[in-house]
Design a protein around this motif. Structure first.
Motif, PDB file in Angstrom:
ATOM      1  N   PRO A 149       0.803  -1.225   0.000  1.00 45.17           N
ATOM      2  CA  PRO A 149       0.000   0.000   0.000  1.00 45.17           C
ATOM      3  C   PRO A 149       0.835   1.273   0.000  1.00 45.17           C
ATOM      4  O   PRO A 149       0.412   2.303  -0.542  1.00 45.17           O
ATOM      5  N   PHE A 150       2.032   1.238   0.580  1.00 40.34           N
ATOM      6  CA  PHE A 150       2.854   2.447   0.637  1.00 40.34           C
ATOM      7  C   PHE A 150       3.319   2.900  -0.743  1.00 40.34           C
ATOM      8  O   PHE A 150       3.744   4.042  -0.908  1.00 40.34           O
ATOM      9  N   SER A 151       3.239   2.011  -1.744  1.00 35.77           N
ATOM     10  CA  SER A 151       3.638   2.407  -3.097  1.00 35.77           C
ATOM     11  C   SER A 151       2.759   3.516  -3.647  1.00 35.77           C
ATOM     12  O   SER A 151       3.112   4.161  -4.628  1.00 35.77           O
ATOM     13  N   ILE A 208       2.180   6.328  -2.238  1.00 32.92           N
ATOM     14  CA  ILE A 208       2.710   7.663  -1.946  1.00 32.92           C
ATOM     15  C   ILE A 208       4.225   7.685  -1.772  1.00 32.92           C
ATOM     16  O   ILE A 208       4.820   8.752  -1.611  1.00 32.92           O
ATOM     17  N   TRP A 209       4.874   6.524  -1.791  1.00 32.12           N
ATOM     18  CA  TRP A 209       6.306   6.447  -1.474  1.00 32.12           C
ATOM     19  C   TRP A 209       6.982   5.477  -2.428  1.00 32.12           C
ATOM     20  O   TRP A 209       6.381   4.498  -2.859  1.00 32.12           O
ATOM     21  N   ASP A 210       8.244   5.749  -2.729  1.00 33.91           N
ATOM     22  CA  ASP A 210       8.998   4.806  -3.552  1.00 33.91           C
ATOM     23  C   ASP A 210       9.391   3.606  -2.711  1.00 33.91           C
ATOM     24  O   ASP A 210      10.228   3.710  -1.823  1.00 33.91           O
ATOM     25  N   THR A 211       8.789   2.463  -2.995  1.00 34.30           N
ATOM     26  CA  THR A 211       9.102   1.241  -2.244  1.00 34.30           C
ATOM     27  C   THR A 211      10.080   0.334  -2.989  1.00 34.30           C
ATOM     28  O   THR A 211      10.360  -0.770  -2.548  1.00 34.30           O
ATOM     29  N   ALA A 212      10.597   0.812  -4.129  1.00 30.06           N
ATOM     30  CA  ALA A 212      11.457  -0.043  -4.955  1.00 30.06           C
ATOM     31  C   ALA A 212      12.691  -0.512  -4.200  1.00 30.06           C
ATOM     32  O   ALA A 212      13.063  -1.681  -4.267  1.00 30.06           O
ATOM     33  N   SER A 213      13.347   0.397  -3.481  1.00 28.36           N
ATOM     34  CA  SER A 213      14.592   0.039  -2.802  1.00 28.36           C
ATOM     35  C   SER A 213      14.365  -1.077  -1.792  1.00 28.36           C
ATOM     36  O   SER A 213      15.167  -2.010  -1.681  1.00 28.36           O
ATOM     37  N   TYR A 214      13.264  -0.978  -1.056  1.00 32.95           N
ATOM     38  CA  TYR A 214      12.971  -2.004  -0.053  1.00 32.95           C
ATOM     39  C   TYR A 214      12.757  -3.364  -0.706  1.00 32.95           C
ATOM     40  O   TYR A 214      13.331  -4.372  -0.296  1.00 32.95           O
ATOM     41  N   HIS A 215      11.921  -3.399  -1.739  1.00 36.00           N
ATOM     42  CA  HIS A 215      11.589  -4.680  -2.358  1.00 36.00           C
ATOM     43  C   HIS A 215      12.770  -5.270  -3.137  1.00 36.00           C
ATOM     44  O   HIS A 215      12.838  -6.480  -3.320  1.00 36.00           O
ATOM     45  N   ARG A 216      13.678  -4.426  -3.567  1.00 38.42           N
ATOM     46  CA  ARG A 216      14.861  -4.923  -4.259  1.00 38.42           C
ATOM     47  C   ARG A 216      15.962  -5.327  -3.283  1.00 38.42           C
ATOM     48  O   ARG A 216      17.020  -5.805  -3.691  1.00 38.42           O
ATOM     49  N   GLY A 217      15.711  -5.116  -1.987  1.00 41.90           N
ATOM     50  CA  GLY A 217      16.675  -5.523  -0.979  1.00 41.90           C
ATOM     51  C   GLY A 217      17.855  -4.596  -0.841  1.00 41.90           C
ATOM     52  O   GLY A 217      18.910  -4.974  -0.322  1.00 41.90           O
ATOM     53  N   GLU A 218      17.681  -3.331  -1.288  1.00 46.75           N
ATOM     54  CA  GLU A 218      18.772  -2.375  -1.180  1.00 46.75           C
ATOM     55  C   GLU A 218      18.791  -1.773   0.216  1.00 46.75           C
ATOM     56  O   GLU A 218      17.763  -1.629   0.867  1.00 46.75           O
ATOM     57  N   ALA A 265       5.659   2.840   8.335  1.00 43.29           N
ATOM     58  CA  ALA A 265       4.897   2.552   9.533  1.00 43.29           C
ATOM     59  C   ALA A 265       5.556   1.449  10.345  1.00 43.29           C
ATOM     60  O   ALA A 265       5.307   1.317  11.522  1.00 43.29           O
ATOM     61  N   SER A 266       6.394   0.653   9.704  1.00 40.41           N
ATOM     62  CA  SER A 266       7.159  -0.359  10.407  1.00 40.41           C
ATOM     63  C   SER A 266       8.510  -0.478   9.733  1.00 40.41           C
ATOM     64  O   SER A 266       8.681  -0.091   8.591  1.00 40.41           O
ATOM     65  N   ALA A 267       9.488  -0.992  10.448  1.00 42.34           N
ATOM     66  CA  ALA A 267      10.840  -1.034   9.921  1.00 42.34           C
ATOM     67  C   ALA A 267      10.894  -1.787   8.608  1.00 42.34           C
ATOM     68  O   ALA A 267      10.380  -2.874   8.470  1.00 42.34           O
ATOM     69  N   GLY A 268      11.554  -1.178   7.631  1.00 39.11           N
ATOM     70  CA  GLY A 268      11.759  -1.851   6.352  1.00 39.11           C
ATOM     71  C   GLY A 268      10.650  -1.661   5.354  1.00 39.11           C
ATOM     72  O   GLY A 268      10.751  -2.157   4.254  1.00 39.11           O
ATOM     73  N   VAL A 269       9.597  -0.931   5.704  1.00 41.58           N
ATOM     74  CA  VAL A 269       8.506  -0.760   4.751  1.00 41.58           C
ATOM     75  C   VAL A 269       8.939   0.102   3.580  1.00 41.58           C
ATOM     76  O   VAL A 269       8.681  -0.198   2.438  1.00 41.58           O
ATOM     77  N   VAL A 270       9.631   1.189   3.872  1.00 37.80           N
ATOM     78  CA  VAL A 270      10.109   2.069   2.818  1.00 37.80           C
ATOM     79  C   VAL A 270      11.497   2.540   3.175  1.00 37.80           C
ATOM     80  O   VAL A 270      11.895   2.508   4.322  1.00 37.80           O
ATOM     81  N   GLY A 288      -4.269   9.281   3.151  1.00 32.93           N
ATOM     82  CA  GLY A 288      -4.134  10.064   4.374  1.00 32.93           C
ATOM     83  C   GLY A 288      -3.571   9.239   5.522  1.00 32.93           C
ATOM     84  O   GLY A 288      -2.720   9.707   6.286  1.00 32.93           O
ATOM     85  N   GLN A 289      -4.049   8.003   5.652  1.00 32.31           N
ATOM     86  CA  GLN A 289      -3.548   7.120   6.715  1.00 32.31           C
ATOM     87  C   GLN A 289      -2.079   6.772   6.501  1.00 32.31           C
ATOM     88  O   GLN A 289      -1.280   6.745   7.441  1.00 32.31           O
ATOM     89  N   LEU A 290      -1.714   6.509   5.238  1.00 32.87           N
ATOM     90  CA  LEU A 290      -0.327   6.184   4.922  1.00 32.87           C
ATOM     91  C   LEU A 290       0.583   7.382   5.181  1.00 32.87           C
ATOM     92  O   LEU A 290       1.690   7.244   5.717  1.00 32.87           O
ATOM     93  N   ALA A 291       0.111   8.571   4.784  1.00 32.15           N
ATOM     94  CA  ALA A 291       0.902   9.781   4.996  1.00 32.15           C
ATOM     95  C   ALA A 291       1.100  10.055   6.484  1.00 32.15           C
ATOM     96  O   ALA A 291       2.182  10.468   6.919  1.00 32.15           O
ATOM     97  N   LEU A 292       0.054   9.814   7.275  1.00 31.21           N
ATOM     98  CA  LEU A 292       0.165  10.007   8.726  1.00 31.21           C
ATOM     99  C   LEU A 292       1.184   9.043   9.318  1.00 31.21           C
ATOM    100  O   LEU A 292       1.974   9.413  10.201  1.00 31.21           O
ATOM    101  N   ALA A 293       1.182   7.801   8.831  1.00 34.02           N
ATOM    102  CA  ALA A 293       2.158   6.814   9.309  1.00 34.02           C
ATOM    103  C   ALA A 293       3.585   7.268   8.979  1.00 34.02           C
ATOM    104  O   ALA A 293       4.494   7.159   9.811  1.00 34.02           O
ATOM    105  N   LEU A 294       3.783   7.787   7.763  1.00 31.41           N
ATOM    106  CA  LEU A 294       5.103   8.278   7.383  1.00 31.41           C
ATOM    107  C   LEU A 294       5.517   9.464   8.259  1.00 31.41           C
ATOM    108  O   LEU A 294       6.671   9.569   8.679  1.00 31.41           O
ATOM    109  N   GLU A 295       4.568  10.346   8.507  1.00 30.95           N
ATOM    110  CA  GLU A 295       4.856  11.535   9.317  1.00 30.95           C
ATOM    111  C   GLU A 295       5.276  11.143  10.733  1.00 30.95           C
ATOM    112  O   GLU A 295       6.254  11.671  11.279  1.00 30.95           O
ATOM    113  N   ARG A 296       4.558  10.204  11.327  1.00 34.31           N
ATOM    114  CA  ARG A 296       4.889   9.770  12.693  1.00 34.31           C
ATOM    115  C   ARG A 296       6.246   9.064  12.721  1.00 34.31           C
ATOM    116  O   ARG A 296       7.047   9.266  13.648  1.00 34.31           O
ATOM    117  N   ALA A 297       6.502   8.229  11.716  1.00 26.62           N
ATOM    118  CA  ALA A 297       7.784   7.524  11.653  1.00 26.62           C
ATOM    119  C   ALA A 297       8.933   8.511  11.468  1.00 26.62           C
ATOM    120  O   ALA A 297      10.004   8.366  12.073  1.00 26.62           O
TER     121      ALA A 297
END
Length: 280
Positions: free
Chosen positions: A158-160, A162-172, A179-184, A250-259
């Motif tokens: 779901p974070f894709s 609003i956020w680039d999740t490519a690095s995480y999924h490629r293992g970089e 919202a949790s470690a390693g999501v983005v 909005g929920q995803l953005a709030l999670a990013l903001e808190r993190a």
């Protein structure tokens, strides 16, 4: 289910994910004809999606719609041929030469697929003349199945949105900002348009929120306060913009903001610019 079905069939949107979700639910309930309809709708909205294509192929086989799939489009024809060949090979039957030639010509069969697996065993049962004709059509595959996997993983993350999740999924490596470690990750590479390409695979990383945080991280590592202040203002502005896009965004953005606030307050990498946490 009725809501998903209704929205998929009537809602004016370019996003096929609702149709895909409907299709997956129907598929797992054993309603293969319904799932085939759903995946066709999903592909109409996103014609190049490899995950939707594969599920359309599987549901077509289960529902007896291979003939319809073959008539649907050029891609559908190839998917249907591949399914038919795969089925015959699993049954220890040898498909017609023309089917193998079509798959080779369209770039589906590669030297690797003819060396191992069920299609390899099937191919070895052909006479030498037919083998030679098929091998002449083989060309170097431009498809990266690893990148297809990354693309499918990003699509279901779901974070894709609003956020680039490519690095995480490629293992970089990178600093998590989700919202949790390693999501983005924060050190997103800069690339071209999102999606699969024939040479470089997946790339879209210059999503604005990600880029703003990347600049903030660089400023923090160097202790550059003016750059850090500019970056946090951009980050906050993009967060607020994402919150206005919809409930999920909005929920995803709030999670990013808190993190992000926690990182600025607690992570050693941001020790030089901790005062910026009050901006969040």
């Amino acid at each position: 289910m009725s809501r998903l079905r209704y929205v998929c069939r009537t809602r004016d949107t370019d996003d096929g994910y609702l149709c895909y979700t409907w299709g997956i639910l129907e598929y797992h309930r054993g309603n293969y004809a319904e799932s085939y309809t759903a995946f066709r709708k999903a592909l109409e909205k996103n014609p190049n999606d490899s995950l939707y294509k594969n599920m359309l192929r599987l549901s077509a086989e289960k529902s007896g719609n291979l003939a319809d799939l073959k008539a649907h489009s050029r891609d559908g024809e190839v998917l249907a041929f591949f399914t038919e060949v795969q089925k015959l090979c699993k049954e220890n039957k040898t498909p017609e030469l023309e089917s193998f030639r079509i798959l080779a010509e369209r770039g589906i069969l590669t030297k690797e697929t003819l060396r191992r697996g069920v299609l390899s065993d099937c191919f070895q049962r052909m006479n030498d003349g037919d083998k030679s004709l098929v091998q002449k059509e083989i060309r170097l595959s431009s498809i990266s199945y690893k990148d297809r996997l990354y693309a499918d993983q990003m699509k279901t993350d779901p974070f894709s949105r609003i956020w680039d999740t490519a690095s995480y999924h490629r293992g970089e490596s990178g600093q998590a900002v989700g919202a949790s470690a390693g999501v983005v990750t924060a050190n997103a590479p800069i690339g071209t348009e999102s999606g699969l390409t024939s040479t470089t695979g997946l790339v879209k990383p210059s999503i604005a929120i990600t880029e703003a945080w990347r600049k903030l991280k660089l400023a923090s590592l160097s202790g550059n306060e003016p750059q850090g202040r500019e970056a946090i203002r951009s980050f906050v502005a993009e967060i607020q913009s994402a919150k206005r896009k919809g409930k999920l965004e909005g929920q995803l953005a709030l999670a990013l903001e808190r993190a992000a606030k926690l990182l600025l307050e607690q992570d050693p990498q941001y020790s030089k610019l901790r005062f910026l946490a009050k901006e969040l």
